[in-house]
Design an enzyme around this catalytic site. Structure first.
Site, PDB file in Angstrom:
ATOM      1  N   ASP A  17       0.805  -1.225   0.000  1.00  0.00           N
ATOM      2  CA  ASP A  17       0.000   0.000   0.000  1.00  0.00           C
ATOM      3  C   ASP A  17       0.835   1.272   0.000  1.00  0.00           C
ATOM      4  O   ASP A  17       0.427   2.301   0.540  1.00  0.00           O
ATOM      5  CB  ASP A  17      -0.967   0.017   1.211  1.00  0.00           C
ATOM      6  CG  ASP A  17      -1.908  -1.171   1.198  1.00  0.00           C
ATOM      7  OD1 ASP A  17      -2.286  -1.606   0.102  1.00  0.00           O
ATOM      8  OD2 ASP A  17      -2.249  -1.656   2.290  1.00  0.00           O
ATOM      9  N   LYS A  20       1.867   2.194  -5.081  1.00  0.00           N
ATOM     10  CA  LYS A  20       2.399   1.649  -6.346  1.00  0.00           C
ATOM     11  C   LYS A  20       1.458   1.971  -7.507  1.00  0.00           C
ATOM     12  O   LYS A  20       1.901   2.349  -8.588  1.00  0.00           O
ATOM     13  CB  LYS A  20       2.560   0.121  -6.230  1.00  0.00           C
ATOM     14  CG  LYS A  20       3.563  -0.294  -5.154  1.00  0.00           C
ATOM     15  CD  LYS A  20       3.628  -1.802  -5.018  1.00  0.00           C
ATOM     16  CE  LYS A  20       2.392  -2.419  -4.406  1.00  0.00           C
ATOM     17  NZ  LYS A  20       2.156  -2.071  -2.995  1.00  0.00           N
ATOM     18  N   GLY A  44      -4.472  -4.306  -3.744  1.00  0.00           N
ATOM     19  CA  GLY A  44      -5.467  -3.271  -3.998  1.00  0.00           C
ATOM     20  C   GLY A  44      -4.709  -2.025  -4.390  1.00  0.00           C
ATOM     21  O   GLY A  44      -4.047  -1.417  -3.567  1.00  0.00           O
ATOM     22  N   HIS A  45      -4.748  -1.688  -5.676  1.00  0.00           N
ATOM     23  CA  HIS A  45      -3.997  -0.535  -6.169  1.00  0.00           C
ATOM     24  C   HIS A  45      -4.975   0.565  -6.565  1.00  0.00           C
ATOM     25  O   HIS A  45      -5.830   0.364  -7.423  1.00  0.00           O
ATOM     26  CB  HIS A  45      -3.106  -0.945  -7.349  1.00  0.00           C
ATOM     27  CG  HIS A  45      -2.079  -1.977  -6.967  1.00  0.00           C
ATOM     28  ND1 HIS A  45      -1.197  -2.526  -7.851  1.00  0.00           N
ATOM     29  CD2 HIS A  45      -1.787  -2.535  -5.765  1.00  0.00           C
ATOM     30  CE1 HIS A  45      -0.413  -3.392  -7.224  1.00  0.00           C
ATOM     31  NE2 HIS A  45      -0.758  -3.418  -5.957  1.00  0.00           N
ATOM     32  N   GLN A 223       2.031  -5.995  -3.304  1.00  0.00           N
ATOM     33  CA  GLN A 223       2.485  -6.103  -1.907  1.00  0.00           C
ATOM     34  C   GLN A 223       3.781  -5.305  -1.713  1.00  0.00           C
ATOM     35  O   GLN A 223       3.990  -4.333  -2.421  1.00  0.00           O
ATOM     36  CB  GLN A 223       2.656  -7.574  -1.511  1.00  0.00           C
ATOM     37  CG  GLN A 223       1.350  -8.353  -1.362  1.00  0.00           C
ATOM     38  CD  GLN A 223       0.725  -8.803  -2.655  1.00  0.00           C
ATOM     39  OE1 GLN A 223       1.378  -9.406  -3.469  1.00  0.00           O
ATOM     40  NE2 GLN A 223      -0.548  -8.519  -2.836  1.00  0.00           N
ATOM     41  N   THR A 238       3.083 -12.510   2.777  1.00  0.00           N
ATOM     42  CA  THR A 238       2.219 -13.115   1.784  1.00  0.00           C
ATOM     43  C   THR A 238       2.954 -14.327   1.207  1.00  0.00           C
ATOM     44  O   THR A 238       4.061 -14.662   1.656  1.00  0.00           O
ATOM     45  CB  THR A 238       1.786 -12.093   0.711  1.00  0.00           C
ATOM     46  OG1 THR A 238       0.767 -12.689  -0.082  1.00  0.00           O
ATOM     47  CG2 THR A 238       2.948 -11.651  -0.168  1.00  0.00           C
ATOM     48  N   GLY A 301     -10.772  -3.130   3.432  1.00  0.00           N
ATOM     49  CA  GLY A 301     -11.331  -2.033   4.221  1.00  0.00           C
ATOM     50  C   GLY A 301     -10.795  -1.973   5.641  1.00  0.00           C
ATOM     51  O   GLY A 301     -11.236  -1.145   6.441  1.00  0.00           O
ATOM     52  N   SER A 408       5.454  12.371  -4.296  1.00  0.00           N
ATOM     53  CA  SER A 408       4.016  12.471  -4.538  1.00  0.00           C
ATOM     54  C   SER A 408       3.366  13.291  -3.439  1.00  0.00           C
ATOM     55  O   SER A 408       3.620  13.086  -2.251  1.00  0.00           O
ATOM     56  CB  SER A 408       3.423  11.065  -4.594  1.00  0.00           C
ATOM     57  OG  SER A 408       2.011  11.128  -4.633  1.00  0.00           O
TER      58      SER A 408
HETATM   59  P1  GDP Z   1      -0.719   0.365  -3.562  1.00  0.00           P
HETATM   60  O1  GDP Z   1      -1.332  -0.899  -3.080  1.00  0.00           O
HETATM   61  O2  GDP Z   1       0.738   0.422  -3.326  1.00  0.00           O
HETATM   62  O3  GDP Z   1      -1.061   0.670  -4.985  1.00  0.00           O
HETATM   63  O4  GDP Z   1      -1.375   1.526  -2.677  1.00  0.00           O
HETATM   64  P2  GDP Z   1      -2.929   1.680  -2.280  1.00  0.00           P
HETATM   65  O5  GDP Z   1      -3.671   2.158  -3.463  1.00  0.00           O
HETATM   66  O6  GDP Z   1      -3.425   0.450  -1.615  1.00  0.00           O
HETATM   67  O7  GDP Z   1      -2.836   2.761  -1.143  1.00  0.00           O
HETATM   68  C1  GDP Z   1      -2.302   4.025  -1.358  1.00  0.00           C
HETATM   69  C2  GDP Z   1      -3.381   5.071  -1.064  1.00  0.00           C
HETATM   70  O8  GDP Z   1      -2.772   6.336  -0.977  1.00  0.00           O
HETATM   71  C3  GDP Z   1      -4.424   5.194  -2.154  1.00  0.00           C
HETATM   72  O9  GDP Z   1      -5.655   5.509  -1.570  1.00  0.00           O
HETATM   73  C4  GDP Z   1      -3.918   6.350  -3.011  1.00  0.00           C
HETATM   74  O10 GDP Z   1      -4.933   7.044  -3.687  1.00  0.00           O
HETATM   75  C5  GDP Z   1      -3.303   7.215  -1.954  1.00  0.00           C
HETATM   76  N1  GDP Z   1      -2.159   8.028  -2.393  1.00  0.00           N
HETATM   77  C6  GDP Z   1      -1.187   7.729  -3.290  1.00  0.00           C
HETATM   78  N2  GDP Z   1      -0.271   8.722  -3.339  1.00  0.00           N
HETATM   79  C7  GDP Z   1      -0.670   9.663  -2.472  1.00  0.00           C
HETATM   80  C8  GDP Z   1      -0.127  10.910  -2.055  1.00  0.00           C
HETATM   81  O11 GDP Z   1       0.930  11.348  -2.472  1.00  0.00           O
HETATM   82  N3  GDP Z   1      -0.834  11.608  -1.100  1.00  0.00           N
HETATM   83  C9  GDP Z   1      -1.996  11.143  -0.581  1.00  0.00           C
HETATM   84  N4  GDP Z   1      -2.605  11.873   0.334  1.00  0.00           N
HETATM   85  N5  GDP Z   1      -2.526   9.969  -0.941  1.00  0.00           N
HETATM   86  C10 GDP Z   1      -1.868   9.228  -1.876  1.00  0.00           C
HETATM   87  P1  IMO Z   2      -0.857  -4.128  -2.265  1.00  0.00           P
HETATM   88  O1  IMO Z   2      -0.443  -4.687  -3.594  1.00  0.00           O
HETATM   89  C1  IMO Z   2      -0.894  -4.514   2.063  1.00  0.00           C
HETATM   90  C2  IMO Z   2      -0.895  -8.584   3.699  1.00  0.00           C
HETATM   91  C3  IMO Z   2      -2.136  -9.005   4.463  1.00  0.00           C
HETATM   92  C4  IMO Z   2      -1.519  -9.956   5.482  1.00  0.00           C
HETATM   93  C5  IMO Z   2      -0.434 -10.651   4.656  1.00  0.00           C
HETATM   94  C6  IMO Z   2      -0.868 -11.992   4.084  1.00  0.00           C
HETATM   95  O2  IMO Z   2      -2.146  -3.400  -2.302  1.00  0.00           O
HETATM   96  O3  IMO Z   2       0.249  -3.366  -1.649  1.00  0.00           O
HETATM   97  P2  IMO Z   2      -2.444 -12.677   2.055  1.00  0.00           P
HETATM   98  O4  IMO Z   2      -3.900 -12.444   1.834  1.00  0.00           O
HETATM   99  O5  IMO Z   2      -1.568 -12.132   0.995  1.00  0.00           O
HETATM  100  O6  IMO Z   2      -2.125 -14.105   2.370  1.00  0.00           O
HETATM  101  O7  IMO Z   2      -2.107 -11.854   3.425  1.00  0.00           O
HETATM  102  O8  IMO Z   2      -0.117  -9.763   3.602  1.00  0.00           O
HETATM  103  N1  IMO Z   2      -1.141  -8.087   2.335  1.00  0.00           N
HETATM  104  C7  IMO Z   2      -1.085  -6.791   1.986  1.00  0.00           C
HETATM  105  N2  IMO Z   2      -0.907  -5.683   2.737  1.00  0.00           N
HETATM  106  N3  IMO Z   2      -1.010  -4.408   0.741  1.00  0.00           N
HETATM  107  C8  IMO Z   2      -1.169  -5.504  -0.038  1.00  0.00           C
HETATM  108  O9  IMO Z   2      -1.164  -5.451  -1.385  1.00  0.00           O
HETATM  109  C9  IMO Z   2      -1.257  -6.767   0.584  1.00  0.00           C
HETATM  110  N4  IMO Z   2      -1.426  -8.031   0.145  1.00  0.00           N
HETATM  111  C10 IMO Z   2      -1.337  -8.824   1.210  1.00  0.00           C
HETATM  112  O10 IMO Z   2      -2.762  -7.905   5.077  1.00  0.00           O
HETATM  113  O11 IMO Z   2      -0.878  -9.219   6.494  1.00  0.00           O
HETATM  114 MG    MG Z   3      -2.858  -1.567  -1.809  1.00  0.00          MG
END
Ligand code: GDP
Ligand code: IMO
Ligand code: MG
Length: 419
Positions: A17, A20, A44-45, A223, A238, A301, A408
């Site tokens: 998270d 990416k 979840g991207h 991840q 994971t 969530g 960012s």
């Molecule tokens: P990922 O899994 O690495 O793609 O990241 P996620 O999408 O799960 O979580 C990143 C969250 O931060 C998302 O809700 C993005 O919209 C948000 N985000 C990304 N870059 C920024 C930033 O520079 N500032 C803020 N406030 N939010 C950001």
């Molecule tokens: P993105 O790509 C954050 C975490 C889960 C748990 C562990 C194992 O959005 O960054 P799993 O379901 O993979 O067996 O869970 O890994 N986890 C993540 N945490 N971002 C993710 O993906 C994740 N994918 C798995 O919360 O701790």
């Molecule tokens: Mg994510």
């Protein structure tokens, strides 16, 4: 002399998270192909374009660039139900723009049931996403999994799955998981086949051809490094290799095919699920980071645990992944903090160390404190950043021994500083 083409790679440096999705989407504007190489719909991207938010799980984040081709590689575990009933519904027909490896492993509904069942039975749960990732990869490694290519022969696949249920009857009985009705199973598989057939191909061959043609290719990690099955905080990880090396096995590339590596890191740190997190802040600051950063999981969530930037783990991750640069995300979330802490070393068994030991469970963070700033949100030029923000970035570069090439300052695609 032949020209050499290399694929650029994006990888998470923390516990996932990191943001990416935003950077892959940003870079996809200048790339022809975006590929996922590991994980499944546990990822979840999030991408925000002109205020509209998209959540992606299996489909690569290049999908919002109408000119980009998207590839789901053999290293991914693929849930046909999630792809057909959720993600493809969002984007409609992607024929010619989405390709799925025939060697990717199928993640089927029973994998999710086993995942959730095992979590309940564990004394201390891992806190998985419950999507079935671990059981699907376990089947792959145990050689009892089923590959996407098998969808070409639904009857045969249905029979194999029925045999699988027979072989594992004790486990399924203990978890109260019902044996599927073979006719229903066959109907489901035929539905998966009809929906996915237009996308299934030998993606390794395709990728080699695209590289040969000189197409610009981007590899999208899922991840983060600290969740890697080998290098993360095992067993709270994971079930795949999330580090850059995973891109080779997960797509059929060789190390020489990999070009520039960008490591994605938040300007602080978060983690979902259980397991060690040395720089976690259990006080007011942690809560403020969660609030301001909207730190709730895109996939489940769940509330993310929050804390300060861990420079020891980040330096380790940069070395492991071979990072050429860091993209420092969510700098705006630190807006308004008077003091900002960075974990610069660990206390471990009475000593101060500057490396990641075998077990992160028993380390205590050693912090250095930096001056905060008022506001960086929405800034798009490096020179407009407050001096204290520049000093913070410089410190991260020094501590991680890696250049910060991207900053960012909001979720929006446009609010990105290229240094
Ligand atoms: P990922 O899994 O690495 O793609 O990241 P996620 O999408 O799960 O979580 C990143 C969250 O931060 C998302 O809700 C993005 O919209 C948000 N985000 C990304 N870059 C920024 C930033 O520079 N500032 C803020 N406030 N939010 C950001
Ligand atoms: P993105 O790509 C954050 C975490 C889960 C748990 C562990 C194992 O959005 O960054 P799993 O379901 O993979 O067996 O869970 O890994 N986890 C993540 N945490 N971002 C993710 O993906 C994740 N994918 C798995 O919360 O701790
Ligand atoms: Mg994510």
């Amino acid at each position: 002399m032949t020209k050499e083409y290399k694929a650029d790679l994006i990888v998470g440096l923390q516990w996932g998270d990191e943001g990416k999705g935003k950077i892959v989407d940003h870079m996809a504007q200048t790339h022809d192909v975006v590929c996922r190489f590991a994980g499944g719909h546990n990822a979840g991207h999030t991408i925000v374009v002109d205020g509209v938010k998209y959540a992606l799980h299996l489909i690569p984040s290049g999908v919002l660039n109408p000119n980009a081709i998207n590839i789901i590689g053999n290293g991914v575990v693929l849930s046909p139900e999630n792809l057909l009933d959720k993600e493809l519904k969002q984007f409609g027909d992607l024929q010619g723009r989405l390709f799925i490896s025939d060697k990717a492993h199928l993640l089927l509904p029973y994998h999710a049931m086993i995942d959730q069942g095992k979590e309940k039975l564990r004394k201390k749960a891992i806190g998985t996403t419950g999507k079935g990732i671990g059981p699907a990869y376990a089947d792959k490694i145990q050689r009892t999994g089923h590959r996407v290519g098998e969808l070409h022969h639904p009857q045969k696949l249905a029979e194999k799955i029925m045999h699988y249920f027979e072989d594992n009857r004790v486990l399924f009985d203990a978890m109260e998981i019902e044996v599927p009705d073979q006719q229903q199973l066959l109907a489901d598989i035929e539905r998966y086949r009809d929906g996915l057939l237009p996308y299934i191909t030998d993606t390794t061959k395709l990728l080699w051809e695209l590289l040969e043609e000189g197409k610009k290719i981007l590899l999208e990690g899922a991840q983060g490094t600290m969740l890697d099955i080998d290098h993360g905080t095992y067993p709270y990880v994971t079930s795949s290799n999330t580090v850059s090396a995973g891109a080779c096995t997960g797509l059929g590339l060789n190390p020489k095919d990999i070009g520039r590596v960008t490591g994605i890191a938040k300007a602080y740190c978060t983690r979902v699920g259980n397991g060690p997190f040395p720089s976690e802040d259990h006080g007011r600051d942690g809560e403020l980071l969660a609030e301001r950063g909207h730190e709730f999981g895109t996939t489940t969530g769940r509330k993310r645990r929050c804390g300060w930037f861990d420079a020891v783990a980040a330096r380790h991750a940069c070395r492991l992944n071979g990072c050429d640069q860091i993209a420092l995300m969510k700098l705006d979330v630190l807006d308004g903090f008077e003091k900002i802490k960075v974990c610069v070393a660990y206390e471990f068994e009475g000593e101060v160390i500057d490396y990641v030991p075998y077990d992160l469970e028993n380390v205590k963070p050693v912090y250095e404190t930096f001056e905060g700033w008022e506001k960086v949100e929405g800034i798009r030029e490096y020179r407009e950043l407050p001096n204290s923000a520049k000093a913070y970035i410089k410190a991260i570069e020094k501590l991680t021994r890696t250049k910060v090439g991207i900053i960012s300052t909001s979720p929006d695609r446009a609010d990105t500083i290229i240094v």
